[in-house]
Design an enzyme around this catalytic site. Structure first.
Site, PDB file in Angstrom:
ATOM      1  CD  GLU B  10      -1.174  -0.577   3.669  1.00 17.62           C
ATOM      2  OE1 GLU B  10      -1.664   0.442   4.161  1.00 17.62           O
ATOM      3  OE2 GLU B  10      -1.374  -1.733   4.094  1.00 17.62           O
ATOM      4  CG  ASP B  97      -4.269   6.559   5.229  1.00 23.12           C
ATOM      5  OD1 ASP B  97      -4.884   7.021   6.225  1.00 23.12           O
ATOM      6  OD2 ASP B  97      -3.508   5.586   5.311  1.00 23.12           O
ATOM      7  CD  GLU B 102      -2.660   3.832   1.947  1.00 15.94           C
ATOM      8  OE1 GLU B 102      -2.426   4.767   2.739  1.00 15.94           O
ATOM      9  OE2 GLU B 102      -2.682   2.638   2.301  1.00 15.94           O
ATOM     10  CG  ASN B 160       0.074  -4.988   4.415  1.00 18.40           C
ATOM     11  OD1 ASN B 160       0.142  -4.663   5.588  1.00 18.40           O
ATOM     12  ND2 ASN B 160      -0.236  -4.123   3.449  1.00 18.40           N
TER      13      ASN B 160
END
Lengths: 67, 507
Positions: B10, B97, B102, B160
């Protein structure tokens, strides 16, 4: 400011000095000259796309913090 | 033992409205998201909202919840502030964000795909900025895939990785800390400026390093930790944790993104299987060493370890690389998959070249590519490092416009390696990965746009005509909802009502 830098830049370009004109004398140096030409060409390309007033451009890039 | 696992990146993009320095960044970011949303939803499609029901950003991997009153308000991402927030047909989330637009890429199963959908995000942003700028509702907006304004602010590029819940968090901290503070040698994007506010005009490997102040913690916006403890798996919490990695730079070079993801995935496999139990590379002061590694472009700084040893970053990375190779051989022998073999070879190659022939890394390491440009420019024009032109080059390296971004121009000249064709990237802008739940999310949005009320990582919410209640389909298992699982059902379902009926029969 950017105008003054521009003048300095033109005056000191390596491609305009005697050294680089002499470079292709030896076979080994040909590739160096080609490399120099490639680098010159990249730098010229940057000149053509770089934001015009570098100082304003850099100073006005102010961000809020993120994650 | 493989680089394959569920992962994704991200990225918060830097945003600037030239000539309007006081423009509110939240408003400008909203223009970006809305312009893209209107473009992709042309034809009157409804705008599916983000479904926040299952998000818990204050859960800590160490096992306790931070109370809301203690938390900094910027951490409360699950409060829908009414900001622009949409889900795309490629399974990504595009939203505002804090004060940045984002792009959160869809879940992928391997580093190559995760890199491709991250690259797709750059094109989404390029297009979004062009659309917003042409809309007339805002002066032209520029976007940058970088991590700092060099004046004290930083914004993140977060990786992630899905991990086994059973792996002790202490093992993750112990082994990833030395890995993260040294991987900058190949994953750094380069920065002209040292210190959070860039007060010293020297060049360093990483955009992000100077913004890290503690070793382990939950925060992401202040007192940033090398190991982030956010424990919000977006999946079955009994089985999985999602390792949220906030130390990384935004890479412009695909090869750098790919190697960053691939080597980290190999580290996680070794940690999960206990292969590193005897390895002791803990630095005496991780935060200080992270800064020093980044500040040393000669790559000769020796980190002080708590064992009393001193080792360079290249040496530590070399040891991990060798361990990974040995582990892969032991686990898989000759049956090692192609991508894992490629990550191992690329890792070894880049470390070797950084040590012996740094210039050759200008094709696949961002900080080297940028430094070569800066040095050549500086030499030609006799500039001091403090020159605004050099700072402008640093910034413009990350401009998302293919016509203006210097990394993009290097790519077009073949100086920076590419991994994907334009067609591949173009497809990833609109289509999801086929082997994760992102496929179900993206395809539902593409096929039944009028019937999707909301979606998130772990749900798709249907609004079926004639039904009183919304139908929430949980997608808690990241490796279900793949093309293999649901394409036949999707093809057989003309409407969302057919699909929901079909799902309740099959589950």
């Amino acid at each position: 400011m950017s105008q003054r830098e521009n003048v300095e830049r033109r005056a000191t370009r390596p491609s305009e000095t005697d050294e680089s004109v002499e470079a292709p004398a030896k076979a080994e140096s040909v590739s160096t000259a080609e490399l120099d030409a490639e680098v010159d060409s990249i730098l010229d390309e940057i000149d053509s796309v770089l934001e015009e007033n570098a100082e304003d451009f850099v100073k006005s890039f102010v961000q809020k913090g993120g994650q | 033992m493989t680089v394959h696992r569920v992962m994704g990146i991200e990225t918060e993009y830097g945003i600037s409205v030239p000539g309007h320095p006081t423009m509110n960044a939240m408003v400008s970011s909203t223009h970006i998201v809305n312009a893209y949303a209107q473009h992709v939803l042309a034809g009157g499609r409804r705008k599916p909202r983000w479904d926040y029901d299952l998000e818990s950003p204050l859960r800590d991997a160490r096992g306790f919840d931070m109370s809301r009153s203690e938390a900094d308000p910027t951490l409360l991402t699950d409060d829908d502030l009414g900001l622009a927030n949409v889900v795309l047909t490629n399974g990504a989330r595009l939203y505002v964000d804090h004060a940045h637009p984002e792009y959160s890429a869809p879940e992928a199963t391997n580093p190559r795909d995760a890199t491709l959908w991250d690259r797709a995000g750059m094109q989404v942003m390029e297009r979004a900025a062009a659309l917003a700028s042409a809309s007339g509702v805002t002066p032209p907006i520029l976007l940058y895939k970088n991590n700092t304004d060099n004046k004290g602010a930083s914004y993140g590029t977060h990786e992630n990785y899905l991990m086994r819940r059973s792996t002790p968090f202490a093992d993750i901290v112990r082994h990833l800390t030395p890995f993260f503070i040294t991987r900058q040698v190949f994953s750094g994007s380069g920065r002209l400026g040292v210190g959070q506010d860039g007060r010293s005009m020297r060049y360093q490997l990483s955009q992000r390093a100077d913004f890290f102040e503690v070793e382990v913690g939950l925060e992401t916006t202040l007192k940033r930790p090398i190991i982030n403890t956010r424990d919000e798996p977006h999946a079955d919490p009994e089985k999985y944790r999602r390792l949220h990695v906030i130390v990384g730079d935004a890479n412009l070079c695909d090869r750098a993104t790919y190697l960053k993801l691939g080597t980290t995935a190999l580290m996680l496999s070794m940690i999960e299987d206990g292969f590193l139990d005897d390895v002791q590379l803990t630095p005496a002061n991780a935060v200080r060493e992270m800064h020093q590694v980044s500040h040393d472009t000669s790559l000769t700084h020796a980190l002080a370890l708590s064992s009393g040893e001193r080792r360079t970053a290249l040496d530590i990375q070399g040891q991990y690389c060798e361990l990974a190779r040995r582990y892969c051989a032991q686990q898989s022998g000759n049956a090692i998959d192609a991508q894992t073999a490629d990550v191992l070879d690329s890792w070894e190659s880049v470390l070797d070249r950084l040590a012996t022939d740094r210039a050759s890394c200008a094709t696949d390491v961002d900080w080297v590519a940028k430094l070569e440009l800066l040095e050549a420019y500086r030499e030609r024009d006799g500039l001091q490092w403090s020159s605004h032109r050099l700072q402008a080059i640093d910034l413009q390296y990350s401009d998302v416009r293919r016509s203006k971004g210097l990394a993009a121009r290097l790519e077009q000249r073949g100086r920076l390696a590419r991994m994907f064709t334009d067609d591949e990237v173009g497809r990833a802008v609109v289509a999801p990965p086929t082997d994760t739940r992102a496929y179900f999310r993206g395809e539902c949005l593409r096929r039944y746009p009028e019937s999707i009320a909301a979606a998130s990582w772990d749900s798709v919410v249907f609004d079926i005509p004639g039904q009183e209640h919304l139908q929430r389909v949980p997608t808690l298992e990241p490796l279900r909802g793949t093309r293999e699982h649901v394409e036949v059902l999707l093809d057989a379902s003309t409407t969302a009502a057919d699909l929901v009926a079909g799902l309740s029969v099959s589950t």
